[in-house]
Design a protein around this motif. Structure first.
Motif, PDB file in Angstrom:
ATOM      1  N   THR A  99     -75.836  23.393  28.267  1.00 22.76           N
ATOM      2  CA  THR A  99     -74.725  24.047  27.573  1.00 22.76           C
ATOM      3  C   THR A  99     -74.887  25.558  27.671  1.00 22.76           C
ATOM      4  O   THR A  99     -75.964  26.089  27.394  1.00 22.76           O
ATOM      5  CB  THR A  99     -74.705  23.630  26.086  1.00 22.76           C
ATOM      6  OG1 THR A  99     -74.661  22.199  26.000  1.00 22.76           O
ATOM      7  CG2 THR A  99     -73.515  24.215  25.362  1.00 22.76           C
ATOM      8  N   LEU A 100     -73.843  26.228  28.090  1.00 24.32           N
ATOM      9  CA  LEU A 100     -73.828  27.687  28.113  1.00 24.32           C
ATOM     10  C   LEU A 100     -72.986  28.206  26.952  1.00 24.32           C
ATOM     11  O   LEU A 100     -72.089  27.513  26.455  1.00 24.32           O
ATOM     12  CB  LEU A 100     -73.243  28.204  29.425  1.00 24.32           C
ATOM     13  CG  LEU A 100     -73.983  27.845  30.719  1.00 24.32           C
ATOM     14  CD1 LEU A 100     -73.268  28.474  31.919  1.00 24.32           C
ATOM     15  CD2 LEU A 100     -75.444  28.277  30.669  1.00 24.32           C
ATOM     16  N   ARG A 102     -70.046  30.003  25.152  1.00 23.61           N
ATOM     17  CA  ARG A 102     -68.651  29.989  25.593  1.00 23.61           C
ATOM     18  C   ARG A 102     -68.324  31.235  26.414  1.00 23.61           C
ATOM     19  O   ARG A 102     -67.622  31.160  27.429  1.00 23.61           O
ATOM     20  CB  ARG A 102     -67.737  29.906  24.367  1.00 23.61           C
ATOM     21  CG  ARG A 102     -66.259  29.841  24.709  1.00 23.61           C
ATOM     22  CD  ARG A 102     -65.419  29.670  23.467  1.00 23.61           C
ATOM     23  NE  ARG A 102     -64.006  29.636  23.779  1.00 23.61           N
ATOM     24  CZ  ARG A 102     -63.043  29.475  22.876  1.00 23.61           C
ATOM     25  NH1 ARG A 102     -63.378  29.322  21.599  1.00 23.61           N
ATOM     26  NH2 ARG A 102     -61.785  29.467  23.235  1.00 23.61           N
ATOM     27  N   ALA A 105     -69.921  30.840  29.925  1.00 29.07           N
ATOM     28  CA  ALA A 105     -69.253  29.767  30.677  1.00 29.07           C
ATOM     29  C   ALA A 105     -67.868  30.202  31.148  1.00 29.07           C
ATOM     30  O   ALA A 105     -67.459  29.902  32.281  1.00 29.07           O
ATOM     31  CB  ALA A 105     -69.147  28.518  29.813  1.00 29.07           C
ATOM     32  N   ALA A 110     -67.964  27.831  34.834  1.00 23.88           N
ATOM     33  CA  ALA A 110     -68.702  26.568  34.970  1.00 23.88           C
ATOM     34  C   ALA A 110     -68.167  25.526  33.999  1.00 23.88           C
ATOM     35  O   ALA A 110     -67.808  25.830  32.860  1.00 23.88           O
ATOM     36  CB  ALA A 110     -70.183  26.802  34.707  1.00 23.88           C
ATOM     37  N   ASP A 111     -68.138  24.250  34.458  1.00 25.30           N
ATOM     38  CA  ASP A 111     -67.648  23.150  33.633  1.00 25.30           C
ATOM     39  C   ASP A 111     -68.320  21.865  34.081  1.00 25.30           C
ATOM     40  O   ASP A 111     -68.519  21.660  35.284  1.00 25.30           O
ATOM     41  CB  ASP A 111     -66.129  23.021  33.770  1.00 25.30           C
ATOM     42  CG  ASP A 111     -65.526  22.106  32.712  1.00 25.30           C
ATOM     43  OD1 ASP A 111     -65.707  20.870  32.822  1.00 25.30           O
ATOM     44  OD2 ASP A 111     -64.886  22.620  31.775  1.00 25.30           O
ATOM     45  N   SER A 119     -71.038  23.639  39.283  1.00 28.47           N
ATOM     46  CA  SER A 119     -71.148  24.453  38.069  1.00 28.47           C
ATOM     47  C   SER A 119     -72.327  25.415  38.172  1.00 28.47           C
ATOM     48  O   SER A 119     -72.256  26.559  37.702  1.00 28.47           O
ATOM     49  CB  SER A 119     -71.279  23.551  36.835  1.00 28.47           C
ATOM     50  OG  SER A 119     -72.447  22.749  36.897  1.00 28.47           O
ATOM     51  N   LEU A 123     -72.332  29.738  38.180  1.00 28.79           N
ATOM     52  CA  LEU A 123     -73.204  30.662  37.452  1.00 28.79           C
ATOM     53  C   LEU A 123     -73.963  31.557  38.424  1.00 28.79           C
ATOM     54  O   LEU A 123     -74.095  32.767  38.196  1.00 28.79           O
ATOM     55  CB  LEU A 123     -74.183  29.882  36.577  1.00 28.79           C
ATOM     56  CG  LEU A 123     -75.207  30.741  35.815  1.00 28.79           C
ATOM     57  CD1 LEU A 123     -74.513  31.725  34.879  1.00 28.79           C
ATOM     58  CD2 LEU A 123     -76.185  29.851  35.041  1.00 28.79           C
ATOM     59  N   GLY A 186     -77.733  29.942  26.479  1.00 33.80           N
ATOM     60  CA  GLY A 186     -77.487  28.545  26.811  1.00 33.80           C
ATOM     61  C   GLY A 186     -78.743  27.745  26.559  1.00 33.80           C
ATOM     62  O   GLY A 186     -79.782  28.287  26.170  1.00 33.80           O
ATOM     63  N   ARG A 204     -70.163  25.593  25.807  1.00 33.66           N
ATOM     64  CA  ARG A 204     -69.465  24.679  26.714  1.00 33.66           C
ATOM     65  C   ARG A 204     -70.503  23.915  27.516  1.00 33.66           C
ATOM     66  O   ARG A 204     -71.398  24.517  28.122  1.00 33.66           O
ATOM     67  CB  ARG A 204     -68.541  25.430  27.666  1.00 33.66           C
ATOM     68  CG  ARG A 204     -67.812  24.490  28.639  1.00 33.66           C
ATOM     69  CD  ARG A 204     -67.088  25.257  29.729  1.00 33.66           C
ATOM     70  NE  ARG A 204     -65.976  26.042  29.208  1.00 33.66           N
ATOM     71  CZ  ARG A 204     -65.255  26.877  29.950  1.00 33.66           C
ATOM     72  NH1 ARG A 204     -65.552  27.030  31.244  1.00 33.66           N
ATOM     73  NH2 ARG A 204     -64.260  27.564  29.424  1.00 33.66           N
ATOM     74  N   VAL A 206     -71.861  22.282  30.648  1.00 37.16           N
ATOM     75  CA  VAL A 206     -71.566  22.563  32.055  1.00 37.16           C
ATOM     76  C   VAL A 206     -72.252  21.577  33.002  1.00 37.16           C
ATOM     77  O   VAL A 206     -71.933  21.542  34.196  1.00 37.16           O
ATOM     78  CB  VAL A 206     -71.949  24.007  32.428  1.00 37.16           C
ATOM     79  CG1 VAL A 206     -71.115  24.995  31.616  1.00 37.16           C
ATOM     80  CG2 VAL A 206     -73.434  24.258  32.212  1.00 37.16           C
TER      81      VAL A 206
END
Length: 342
Positions: A99-100, A102, A105, A110-111, A119, A123, A186, A204, A206
């Motif tokens: 998780t990064l 928000r 991200a 990235a998702d 993703s 980054l 993250g 989010r 990722v």
């Protein structure tokens, strides 16, 4: 089948770290599955894996929910003095999220719905354009699937985990708070912390461990080899209590919702699971499995064992296959599940 033997201990204490994959010990206690085996089990919440590790080694805990690599790392003397430790049952598979924040991200795009390499490359491309930034990323313990999965994901994006980012060890319950405070950018951690960060709007997801190491064992029950030798009938009763809890959890959606309510009790995960409706298996990005095949297997630990072998080689040693096989042997699981009541 062999007949059941009376447990050498009837009162014991197991440690856990507040994560969704502490579910089976919690269900076994709250649902009476330990009691049905003649065991009175106290669950002791430990916020850091190093604390839990040391308490098991010192005999202050009879056993604990553990990171899958931890019994082997303890046996090898990685992180502390050697202490032969066994993993006689698997408690969960999958369940980790990368998780990064928000902000980060959104900046890099990235998702988790992308492939992990995509993703990670998003980054990596952003970091190339912003060389002044060196993100600080949290992971829970040096010898953990979370650490290894985070490093693997970064490498997919051409990011050097030792040069381009800073990796920091934090207890799982501190991750969301630390990211909200700007202390980290993250993290990689087990549920519910990744989905909680996303639910609160501060993070989010990722990538996930399920994408990187599909169906890999994530948590196990850990006991020292000397404890198992002294208390074989107690260990068998623990294993049966946990398998009973797993069978019950998977039997109906109502059970999965009840399990979530038990985890929401203050001694366990409390408000950290308030955003979840159920513990239904294999749902959400993390694809966590809290039941299914609980039988341990050395072969299932191959990806994790390769990283521990690398750590040993850096010290001039190497991982002996016999040590891996002894640590994750199914012998105790098979003995427990093939017993019958007299």
């Amino acid at each position: 089948m062999t007949p059941l033997q009376d447990a050498e201990l009837t009162r014991l204490t197991l440690g856990f770290v507040p994560l969704l994959d502490a579910a089976l010990p919690i269900i076994a206690r709250e649902g009476g599955f330990f009691a049905a085996e003649g065991l009175e089990v106290t669950l002791s919440r430990e916020n850091a894996w190093s604390t839990l590790r040391d308490k098991v080694a010192a005999g202050l805990l009879d056993g604990a929910q553990m990171l899958a690599p931890l019994p082997l790392a303890m046996s090898l003397g990685l992180g502390r003095a050697p202490c032969d430790t066994l993993a006689p049952i698997t408690l969960s598979r999958n369940g980790n999220t990368i998780t990064l924040s928000r902000t980060l991200a959104e900046r890099c795009g990235a998702d988790y719905r992308d492939a992990p390499a995509d993703s990670a490359r998003a980054l990596g491309a952003w970091l190339t354009d912003h060389p002044e930034r060196r993100p600080r990323l949290g992971m829970v313990y040096p010898f953990s699937c979370q650490h290894y999965q985070l490093r693997q994901w970064l490498a997919l994006g051409g990011i050097d985990p030792d040069r381009d980012v800073e990796l920091a060890v934090l207890p799982p319950p501190r991750m969301v708070e630390a990211m909200q405070a700007g202390e980290i950018d993250g993290f990689c951690v087990g549920e519910p912390w990744g989905s909680l960060a996303q639910h609160r709007g501060g993070g989010r997801i990722v990538a996930t461990g399920a994408q990187l190491w599909p169906d890999h064992p994530e948590k196990v029950l850990g006991v020292t080899a000397s404890w198992a030798e002294r208390h074989p009938a107690t260990l068998a009763a623990l294993i049966r209590g946990l398998t009973g809890a797993a069978d019950w959890l998977g039997a109906s959606p109502e059970h999965a919702r009840q399990a979530r309510d038990w985890l929401a009790l203050p001694p366990y995960l409390d408000r950290a699971v308030s955003h979840l409706e159920t513990l239904a298996p294999d749902t959400g990005p993390a694809r966590q499995r809290l039941g299914g095949d609980l039988r341990p297997s050395p072969a299932a630990m191959a990806a994790m064992a390769a990283h521990l072998d690398q750590a040993l080689r850096a010290r001039g040693g190497r991982l002996a296959p016999a040590r891996l096989s002894a640590c994750y042997s199914p012998v105790h699981f098979d003995a427990a599940t093939h017993q019958e009541r007299a």
